[in-house]
Enzyme design. Structure first.
Site, PDB file in Angstrom:
ATOM      1  CG  HIS A 204      -1.991  -1.976 -10.077  1.00 18.30           C
ATOM      2  ND1 HIS A 204      -3.084  -1.208 -10.373  1.00 18.30           N
ATOM      3  CD2 HIS A 204      -1.319  -1.315  -9.112  1.00 18.30           C
ATOM      4  CE1 HIS A 204      -3.074  -0.120  -9.635  1.00 18.30           C
ATOM      5  NE2 HIS A 204      -2.017  -0.160  -8.854  1.00 18.30           N
TER       6      HIS A 204
ATOM      7  NE  ARG B 150      -7.703   1.709  -7.903  1.00 19.41           N
ATOM      8  CZ  ARG B 150      -7.105   0.714  -7.275  1.00 19.41           C
ATOM      9  NH1 ARG B 150      -7.720   0.088  -6.301  1.00 19.41           N
ATOM     10  NH2 ARG B 150      -5.882   0.349  -7.602  1.00 19.41           N
TER      11      ARG B 150
END
Length: 535
Positions: free
Chosen positions: A322, A342
């Site tokens: 990740h 994000r």
């Protein structure tokens, strides 16, 4: 002490540059990579393509294929009961034995119960202790008017580099709407808009907003409801009872398992008409030295026992790192900073305060870009020697209104506030963290492995996600294939008699080890990571 101060001064200087350039970066659209650019980036920087980290599997169904050295050791390891004298007389008999107490195991158990078969759950720690509770971002389901399971399928296929098992993937995305309704019916509280409709958010690599979520506690909320349902149905759960070996009839059919009671170290032989493995992932193997976002129990226990019994693996050479694992403070190293942040505007920037990637690329591309920045000297080094780049989270409030971060991401706010870091004001340092095993035990659309009678659900299985899982597809996976494995295992149990219990497969595996000159280097499954006895 002086060196540590100089290091902190450099970090503060870099942070000041990030803050000074924030307004100028705020509205700039960063282009997505072309397929050629992404291919080049991933092949150059992603850990999956680091040849020296891989070795050949010398025995078993996948003999001659490769995976990381840590998994080779696991598969070629010695059984913990190799030198034990264990009675194979059944202490317990049950139609379906489920091994694993996370989201996939709990869903499978509810499915078995609904089908009317007898069921026993066994889990290494406690019911609910699993990677499921660590999942923050959400669950992808195609339910909006501008979306469809076909679009979801295409996004997932592109994200998986076209190597997904297409039948498994088709079943996954087509089942999404019905399992989402089932979760709502049993009490999961997904976020809603002001008009009462379910709230959907975008995810990296996805062409549509299709993430159902419960703020940034999605997995925890799912597990809360599933755990309550298991308890309400009075399904028996053996806690602190990991599996150490499977049992077969000596003719290629799984017939039960040997559990170990961690309270008294005694073994328990369980005879079952069918077995469902839902033992989760392998983050705690810390492949290639990466920190991990995984639960403490994620040591891939299902892989070596299924492999020794004859179940084939698929895509066992690919893992998900990740892109945004915490780097600082040190106590948070490896903890996930959800991708959803994000998706609402947080930007990745290097030590110079410069943006370097579209944050909504697939995870493998974003992780590769972060590694590239650090390897080429544009990362930030902490006093403990970790490197990372900045995730500029205060942009979320600038773009969406003050208070958005704390309202939508209370878990992140709580975790950083423990260390007096205000994520609405300061960027945080991140670096890829070992997050998910893309491959695993090969299954068919009912969750059955190549070993008859052994079903697999959740992260222990492989094939659905190709070489890179799309964000939000893991929670969908555990529910869809937990239910399918539960139903199929129950049906098989209704058509099957109890069969004999043997360890003949283990004897044959040991002969194969000897014949191939393989000297086991570890005992597997390892059950718990060793954080003490390191060189």
């Amino acid at each position: 002490m002086l060196m540590e101060k100089l290091g902190m001064d450099k970090i503060e200087e870099s942070k000041n540059r990030v803050q000074a350039l924030r307004a100028s970066r705020k509205d700039i659209k960063w282009p997505l990579l072309s397929e050629e650019e992404k291919h080049h980036l991933v092949h150059q920087y992603h850990p999956d393509y680091k040849k020296e980290a891989y070795g050949e599997i010398r025995i078993g169904p996948n003999r001659g294929e490769k995976t990381v050295l840590e998994v080779v050791k696991l598969l070629e390891g010695e059984s913990s009961i190799a030198s034990e004298s264990i009675s194979l007389s059944a202490a317990r008999q049950v139609d379906v034995l489920i091994i694993g107490g996370g989201g996939a195991g709990a869903t499978a158990a509810l499915s078995v119960k609904e089908a009317g078969a007898s069921v026993l759950m066994a889990t290494k720690l406690r019911l609910g202790d699993s990677n499921t509770v660590m999942a923050e971002g959400g669950m992808q389901v195609a339910i909006s008017p501008d979306d469809s399971p076909i679009q979801h399928f295409m996004d997932s296929l592109r994200g998986g580099h076209m190597e997904n098992d297409r039948t498994l993937l088709k079943t996954l995305v087509e089942s999404g709407p019905s399992v989402a309704k089932w979760l709502l019916d049993i009490g999961v509280l997904f976020d809603r808009e002001e008009d009462g409709n379910l709230s959907l958010r975008p995810g990296g690599g996805s062409s549509r907003a299709r993430l159902l979520r419960c703020k940034d506690y999605t997995g925890l909320e799912l597990m809360r409801v599933l755990k309550d349902a298991v308890l309400d149905e009075e399904i028996e759960v053996l806690e602190f009872s990991p599996v150490v070996e499977l049992l077969t009839d000596g003719e290629g059919i799984c017939t039960g398992a040997i559990l170990k009671n961690l309270d008294n170290n005694k073994y328990l032989t369980v005879q079952a008409k069918t077995v469902i493995l839902s033992t989760g992932g392998m983050g705690r193997l810390h492949i290639q030295g990466f920190p991990t976002s995984n639960h403490y129990g994620a040591t891939a226990d299902g892989l070596p026992i299924a492999y020794r019994a004859g179940a084939a693996l698929t895509l066992q050479d690919t893992f998900q790192y990740h892109p945004t694992g915490a780097v600082y403070p040190e106590a948070m190293a490896g903890i996930l900073v959800t991708e959803a942040i994000r998706s609402v505007g947080a930007q990745l920037v290097n030590s110079n305060g410069e943006r370097f990637v579209n944050e909504m690329e697939t995870r493998d591309a974003v992780a590769s870009a972060v590694i590239r920045e650090c390897q080429e000297g544009r990362g930030v080094e902490t006093s403990s020697g970790r490197r990372g780049v900045w995730l500029d989270m205060p942009l979320v409030d600038l773009l969406n209104g003050e208070g958005t971060l704390k309202d939508r991401f209370p878990n992140m706010d709580r975790q950083y506030s423990r260390y007096k870091i205000d994520i609405s004001k300061d960027p945080v340092l991140v670096y890829p963290t070992l997050h998910y095993q893309n491959g695993g035990i090969k299954i068919n659309v009912d969750g059955e492995s190549t070993l008859k009678g052994l079903f697999v659900a959740g992260e222990a299985s492989g094939g659905i996600h190709g070489r890179n899982r799309l964000m939000g597809n893991s929670l969908l996976d555990i529910i869809v294939y937990g239910k399918r494995a539960g139903r199929a295992a129950s049906l098989r149990a209704s058509e099957t008699e109890f069969r004999k219990l043997t360890l003949r497969h283990l004897e044959e595996y040991q002969k194969e080890q000897k014949s191939a000159g393989v000297v086991p280097q570890i005992v597997s499954p390892i059950l718990f990571p060793d954080y003490v006895n390191k060189d």
